[in-house]
Design a protein around this motif. Sequence first.
Motif, PDB file in Angstrom:
ATOM      1  N   TRP A   2       0.827  -1.197   0.000  1.00  0.00           N
ATOM      2  CA  TRP A   2       0.000   0.000   0.000  1.00  0.00           C
ATOM      3  C   TRP A   2       0.869   1.258   0.000  1.00  0.00           C
ATOM      4  CZ3 TRP A   2      -4.733  -1.536  -1.080  1.00  0.00           C
ATOM      5  CH2 TRP A   2      -5.042  -2.868  -0.794  1.00  0.00           C
ATOM      6  N   ARG A   8       1.133   4.092  -2.961  1.00  0.00           N
ATOM      7  CA  ARG A   8       1.120   5.524  -2.624  1.00  0.00           C
ATOM      8  C   ARG A   8       2.274   6.251  -3.295  1.00  0.00           C
ATOM      9  NH1 ARG A   8       3.723   8.803   0.791  1.00  0.00           N
ATOM     10  NH2 ARG A   8       4.944   7.067   1.644  1.00  0.00           N
ATOM     11  N   ARG A  52      -6.054  -0.932  -7.196  1.00  0.00           N
ATOM     12  CA  ARG A  52      -5.900  -1.511  -5.868  1.00  0.00           C
ATOM     13  C   ARG A  52      -6.199  -3.006  -5.913  1.00  0.00           C
ATOM     14  NH1 ARG A  52      -4.520   3.109  -5.695  1.00  0.00           N
ATOM     15  NH2 ARG A  52      -4.768   4.630  -3.989  1.00  0.00           N
ATOM     16  N   GLY A  83      -7.006  -2.346   2.017  1.00  0.00           N
ATOM     17  CA  GLY A  83      -6.025  -1.315   2.362  1.00  0.00           C
ATOM     18  C   GLY A  83      -6.662  -0.025   2.762  1.00  0.00           C
ATOM     19  N   THR A 132      -2.871   3.191   8.481  1.00  0.00           N
ATOM     20  CA  THR A 132      -1.631   2.426   8.481  1.00  0.00           C
ATOM     21  C   THR A 132      -1.283   1.955   9.893  1.00  0.00           C
ATOM     22  OG1 THR A 132      -0.806   3.730   6.618  1.00  0.00           O
ATOM     23  CG2 THR A 132       0.836   2.481   7.895  1.00  0.00           C
ATOM     24  N   ARG A 142      -2.990  -6.182   6.552  1.00  0.00           N
ATOM     25  CA  ARG A 142      -3.489  -5.879   5.208  1.00  0.00           C
ATOM     26  C   ARG A 142      -3.168  -6.999   4.243  1.00  0.00           C
ATOM     27  NH1 ARG A 142      -2.030   0.488   4.050  1.00  0.00           N
ATOM     28  NH2 ARG A 142      -3.706   1.411   5.296  1.00  0.00           N
TER      29      ARG A 142
END
Length: 415
Positions: free
Chosen positions: A231, A235, A248, A405, A409, A414
């Motif tokens: 993830w 990003r 995704r 996701g 965080t 995940r």
Amino acid sequence: MPADLAVIGLGHLGLPLAQAATTAGISTIGYDPDPHAAAPSVADGPLSATEIRRLLAGGFRTTADPAALGKVRTAVICTPTPLGEDRAVDLTGVADAARTLAAQLRPHTTVILESTAYPGTTEEFLRPLLEAGSGLTAGRDFHLACSPHRHDPGNRTYRYGNTPKVIGGLTPACTEAAAAFYGRLTDKVVRARGPREAETAKVLETNYRHVNIALLNEMAVFCHDIGVDLWDVIRCAETKPFGFQAFRPGPGVGGHSGAIDPNCLSYKGRSPGYPLRMVELAQEVNGRMPRYVIQRCATLLNEHGKSARGARVLLLGVSYRPDTGDQEGSPAREIATRLMALGAQLTYHDPYVPRWNVRGRPVPRADSPYEAAADADLTLLLQPHRTYDLQGLAAKAQLLLDTRGATPTGTAHRL
């Protein structure tokens, strides 16, 4: 009073079209031979209860009388074309609609196919049925065109009015007739060279989604195996201003438009003789994601000293996409089936799905996702609906596997 438009098929394609047309002031009827199916329904549907009330208040009406089809200027076929076990598109609904319409078809009517179909369907499958049943000739006596749907359930940015509509007519006059109709509903009309080009654009759009999701699904497995945060990788990668579009991964791929391989033609035994290999591979990769999710579930439970057998597992979000109750092709059902086979005790929560059956048995629905997550040995987030407080959910859950996701965080495991 005769209507200007008949929408044939009142499912995930037909109702949004009827909504857009009614809002634009076009007198619209919806046709379905089944009186029960002809009644707009909220359950698993593309429109909310409020939208359906507005639709009916705007003058939209349904009918099971085929004679009503002979009084309209435009008829749009929106019947479902699901993929069969052999991955071939089932055109039964289109054929039934064509035969019914043909018996009522009048000269100068514009007929448009919105249902997902293979390149060549409009000309080689739909046209003969309409001509044989009506005695009219397409392109001379009536207009015939294809305009594949682009409806995206739950999308709050792109609705019917601001999503360009691709149109391919049998003749230039057919294209213009269809363009004149859609020009009343959408901001932009894109003219294809013909029906085949319009149909093939849909094939490309659908397969583009599936192939790219398959790449990310493979990356998800790869990154987990080598201890990399996928993830965070996405990003970083999506900051590239050219040559990259972010997709995704997830527990599988659902929706009404599955990956389409033109090698699996469902009529005339036609085939180009070779498959689209990228599409085949994408189907294989995406199809095995539910099994991978189950593997991750079993591993997480084992790491926390628990067995899948007898484990209390909460599934959150069982629709195929967020903020809708549409379950078409959702991987949640296969995941639930596999968890049941392992002996897990399932509950679910979905704000848009009041009842859910798996293997012919109802799955208990949790009243509160947060209390249920606190009680469950494992919570599996399959669809991050906007109504979920994901941070609060992560704080409550004993063990949370986020397949999308979507959680903050560091608050959950995940995919």
